[in-house]
Motif scaffolding. Sequence first.
Motif, PDB file in Angstrom:
ATOM      1  N   TYR A  67     113.260 -10.703 -17.964  1.00  0.00           N
ATOM      2  CA  TYR A  67     112.228 -11.747 -17.920  1.00  0.00           C
ATOM      3  C   TYR A  67     111.805 -12.018 -16.483  1.00  0.00           C
ATOM      4  CZ  TYR A  67     110.128 -16.397 -18.170  1.00  0.00           C
ATOM      5  OH  TYR A  67     109.293 -17.475 -18.039  1.00  0.00           O
ATOM      6  N   CYS A 120     109.683  -9.095 -15.104  1.00  0.00           N
ATOM      7  CA  CYS A 120     108.325  -9.091 -15.656  1.00  0.00           C
ATOM      8  C   CYS A 120     107.476 -10.227 -15.098  1.00  0.00           C
ATOM      9  CB  CYS A 120     108.385  -9.192 -17.180  1.00  0.00           C
ATOM     10  SG  CYS A 120     109.139  -7.770 -17.985  1.00  0.00           S
ATOM     11  N   LYS A 121     108.117 -11.355 -14.813  1.00  0.00           N
ATOM     12  CA  LYS A 121     107.390 -12.526 -14.337  1.00  0.00           C
ATOM     13  C   LYS A 121     107.038 -12.419 -12.864  1.00  0.00           C
ATOM     14  CE  LYS A 121     107.792 -17.579 -14.044  1.00  0.00           C
ATOM     15  NZ  LYS A 121     108.685 -18.747 -14.234  1.00  0.00           N
TER      16      LYS A 121
END
Length: 691
Positions: free
Chosen positions: A612, A615-616
């Motif tokens: 996460y 990807c962020k």
Amino acid sequence: MDEGRKEIYVLKDDDDRDDEEQVFGEDENKERGNWTGRFDFILSCLGYAVGLGNVWRFPYLCYKNGGAVFFIPYVIALIFVGMPIFFLELSLGQFTSSGPTACWKFAKIFKGVGWAMVIVSGIVAIYYNMIIAWALYYFVASWIDIAKGDYLPWDHCNPEWASPFCYDDPNTRGTLNSTITSNCLGYGYVVEDGLCKSNYGADGVKNNGIIFGIVDKDVAKKAGYTRRTSAEDYLYSRVLRTGPSGKDNEYDLSNMGEFHWDLILALIGAWIIVCLSLIKGIKSSGKVVYFTATFPYIVLVILLIRGLMLDGHKEGIIFYIKNIQWEKLQEVEVWKDATVQIFFSLSASWGGLIALSSYNRFHNDCLRDSIIVSLGNCLTSFFAGFVIFSYIGHLAWKLDVDVSEVAKSGVGLAFTIYPTAVSTIPGAPFWAIIFFVMLITLGLDSEFALVETVVTAILDEFPSLRKNKSYVVVGVAIILFLCGLPLCMNGGERLLTLMDDYAGGWNVLLIAVFECVSIGYVYGFLRFAEDIKIMLGRKNCTSFIWPCVKWWWAFCWCFFTPGFCLALIAYSWYDYNKTFDAKKAKFGGEWIILGWGFTMSLIVAMIVTVLYMVCKAERFLDIFTPRIDWGPALPKHRRLVLQYIPNFVVDPWDISSTNDGNSAVAGNGKTPIEENYDNPAYEPTKFSNPE
């Protein structure tokens, strides 16, 4: 933001001075709160670390791993692994005033480590409170029988609950159905697998006969049947209802049995105590620990004095400290047991230490507290061994067997061995009651910290809920209670054992490795050492020795501690392959799958969080770079960081400027306000633009 409105973040505490003075009774961090009393934190840490494992796990491990020689790997594991992790977590939580999920702003990639800590704390909190519920059950049952004028409920084989395998005393009364078993064939019954059985069962089916008891214990043992003392049978037949078969628990996931209302009520009672103690957060729990953390020591001293007056106590204590087997030091299993016990006993890498220390004042002497609690915890384990083995020695003398045949671990020690021993001495009800009160208080301290870890993580992620913390505590308690309901079924004891075996094993050691890597290599030990230096300040007793001893902690955090943990992880995997068949026989295939689910939940949490964050992030390096709001919560403490980080942003929550007058802009071009950086020291004040 609307053009006609402005939002200014105003500091709640206008005093930017940092004189290292700690004023107890008022909060340094107004929004988050701090420990009220001078000893609230250290007693909470001591209570968190000193738990049920000190009473029932450590003494047995000494017996299992060569007696007094076990202290050698135990002390080495404490010095090189336990204390470094303990001090690291206290320092990290205190420096950031953040819980286990919010303290990783120096490198967001490690945020998943915090969530793994929360998960393991939640899992342990579920089954730990069930053990407290068992102690509550015994406590109430003892009072009820005393009120009736009877003996302790487990003092004899009561036909209302006793199984055919229940023995009051092998030297006197024998089994519950001793009259029949002594002349089984004469009564027209059959002997099969060493058991006296009827030809037909209650359902009329042949070879499904009713069991009356054991005729030949050796033959019966080979078939999987063993006799039980009345205390043991009371636990398994009356309290846990694991079945009267005399075999190990035969329930599986597809057949967990039924719920038992008395166990559910006991579990509800345990959760009510936890809720009432945590309802006002550390303000209430910090007061409760003055009793729950100190009372067990009073009871242990009283029980030791009484134990030393019993026949056979000397043999038990000699067995505890003089059963020396030096060759055990060559076995890797002994070193693994010592290290795992240190982690379990100190509750290291579970997140609770970070959560508790996050409520400290910035200049609290965390190094002193780490040393005191670590040593106090281990000395408690050592002392508890004398107490337990004095009673084990007495029971062995009473049964005329060797001490090794009586020594057990876990539930068998706390709920069968000791109750059996205490029921044989004068004033048994009194000694039984204070023993179970001790178990309850030992468990509650740890349970407080486990639940507080989960609650703190939620509040750090959703700061707006801080005003409704009481509701968060109740909500968390209800969820964990519902998750613990299966433990109130016939198969609950087996499920609890599975959770204990799989939730906090090599996966917790892996958490410790990531903690060391994050501080030693990613953030950098030298910078963290300076962070600790400004926390210790100039007035704390350990501030003078820190420049000398910091290199010891550097060696541990960067090399020995992670290396030792990795070696034990590798051995755990190797040993698991060797013992897989034994574990499968103990639990069954579907239980092992569930157990691995508990283990992998921590690993999955870390992996998912990393994915996460990757990807962020706009740039990959961002997840290894400190956020602009990393550091102490209050600007007056952040200003101290300028001593070694000249460009450190003192006031990242100020929408207009930083300490040097430049705009506080993050790496992605957004201001801290736009990034939703929260600091409990600030609150938004909105007003209309007069223009």
